[in-house]
Design a protein around this motif. Structure first.
Motif, PDB file in Angstrom:
ATOM      1  N   ALA A 288       0.837  -1.210   0.000  1.00  0.00           N
ATOM      2  CA  ALA A 288       0.000   0.000   0.000  1.00  0.00           C
ATOM      3  C   ALA A 288       0.869   1.255   0.000  1.00  0.00           C
ATOM      4  N   LEU A 289       1.919   1.270   0.808  1.00  0.00           N
ATOM      5  CA  LEU A 289       2.809   2.433   0.821  1.00  0.00           C
ATOM      6  C   LEU A 289       3.509   2.611  -0.522  1.00  0.00           C
TER       7      LEU A 289
ATOM      8  N   VAL B 104       2.516   1.526  -3.526  1.00  0.00           N
ATOM      9  CA  VAL B 104       1.545   1.924  -4.558  1.00  0.00           C
ATOM     10  C   VAL B 104       1.145   3.381  -4.373  1.00  0.00           C
ATOM     11  N   TYR B 105       0.858   3.779  -3.124  1.00  0.00           N
ATOM     12  CA  TYR B 105       0.502   5.175  -2.882  1.00  0.00           C
ATOM     13  C   TYR B 105       1.650   6.097  -3.291  1.00  0.00           C
ATOM     14  N   GLY B 106       2.859   5.752  -2.864  1.00  0.00           N
ATOM     15  CA  GLY B 106       4.012   6.583  -3.185  1.00  0.00           C
ATOM     16  C   GLY B 106       4.262   6.700  -4.673  1.00  0.00           C
ATOM     17  N   LYS B 107       3.968   5.637  -5.414  1.00  0.00           N
ATOM     18  CA  LYS B 107       4.195   5.652  -6.862  1.00  0.00           C
ATOM     19  C   LYS B 107       3.066   6.380  -7.613  1.00  0.00           C
TER      20      LYS B 107
ATOM     21  N   HIS C 292       0.727   8.548  -6.248  1.00  0.00           N
ATOM     22  CA  HIS C 292       0.479   9.899  -5.739  1.00  0.00           C
ATOM     23  C   HIS C 292       1.379  10.891  -6.462  1.00  0.00           C
TER      24      HIS C 292
ATOM     25  N   LEU D 104       6.602  10.333   1.385  1.00  0.00           N
ATOM     26  CA  LEU D 104       5.444   9.914   0.588  1.00  0.00           C
ATOM     27  C   LEU D 104       4.732  11.087  -0.055  1.00  0.00           C
ATOM     28  N   TYR D 105       4.462  12.123   0.722  1.00  0.00           N
ATOM     29  CA  TYR D 105       3.646  13.229   0.231  1.00  0.00           C
ATOM     30  C   TYR D 105       4.424  14.158  -0.693  1.00  0.00           C
TER      31      TYR D 105
ATOM     32  N   GLY E  76       7.200  11.113  -3.065  1.00  0.00           N
ATOM     33  CA  GLY E  76       6.672   9.906  -3.692  1.00  0.00           C
ATOM     34  C   GLY E  76       7.689   8.776  -3.692  1.00  0.00           C
TER      35      GLY E  76
ATOM     36  N   CYS F  70       9.169   1.205   2.498  1.00  0.00           N
ATOM     37  CA  CYS F  70       7.959   0.379   2.449  1.00  0.00           C
ATOM     38  C   CYS F  70       8.138  -0.878   3.298  1.00  0.00           C
TER      39      CYS F  70
END
Length: 183
Positions: free
Chosen positions: A26-27, A29-32, A34, A110-111, A114, A130
């Protein structure tokens, strides 16, 4: 008779392992997916958001060293302070504080940045980030479970420490050796 008990105790690790995989994925995928904002919150007294990150990462790493030391004593691998009553609380609180220090760093990564893969160091750092949070989630779940194999907690703790060490090397240590030590 030992085989069924062994399989049963190993089965207690299935849920923590699956949660670890889900958190890590999840981290990533979100990082990629976002869209990085490039913006992060700065803290007064620091010259940039990057310096805040590297100092918080350094704090987390130093606290992880405390975790390693106290774990080695508690597991009988070091005889220093073996009967000290402060070892357990020091281990728990250094872990809590290390995790808390890592959260603003991870949120910034992350924000604002990414999941990076534009060079080997950044890709390794992203993967380790991750993995760290997945391994940490698994370790926390194993702590609360009864009947887990005796090797599980030290192995998960070792994975968490190794991931955090890799994160430190690919971020804060790299920053300090590239740009110098600054606030």
């Amino acid at each position: 008779m030992a085989a069924p008990a062994s399989r049963k105790s190993a089965a207690t690790l299935i849920v923590p392992f699956l949660v670890a995989c889900l958190v890590s994925a999840a981290l990533g995928v979100y990082g990629k997916l976002h869209e990085p904002t490039g913006v992060a919150v700065n803290i007064a007294g620091f010259s940039s958001p990057a310096t805040v990150k590297v100092w918080l990462a350094t704090l987390a790493f130093v606290l992880a060293l405390v975790q390693l030391f106290t774990a080695l004593v508690m597991y009988g691998k070091l005889s220093l302070f073996a009967d000290a009553k402060w070892l357990g609380p020091a281990h728990r609180w250094s872990g809590r504080l290390a995790f808390l220090a890592s959260i603003p760093v991870a949120l910034h990564c992350l924000y604002a940045l990414g999941f990076g893969d534009y060079n080997t160091r950044v890709l390794l750092h992203s993967l380790l980030g991750c993995f760290f949070y997945g391994a940490f989630a698994a370790k926390m779940l194993v702590l609360a479970k009864k009947g887990v194999p005796g090797w599980a907690l030290p192995v998960l703790g070792g994975l968490v420490f190794t991931a955090l060490s890799g994160l430190f090397v690919t971020s804060a240590l790299w920053f300090f050796t590239t740009f110098g030590v600054k606030l």
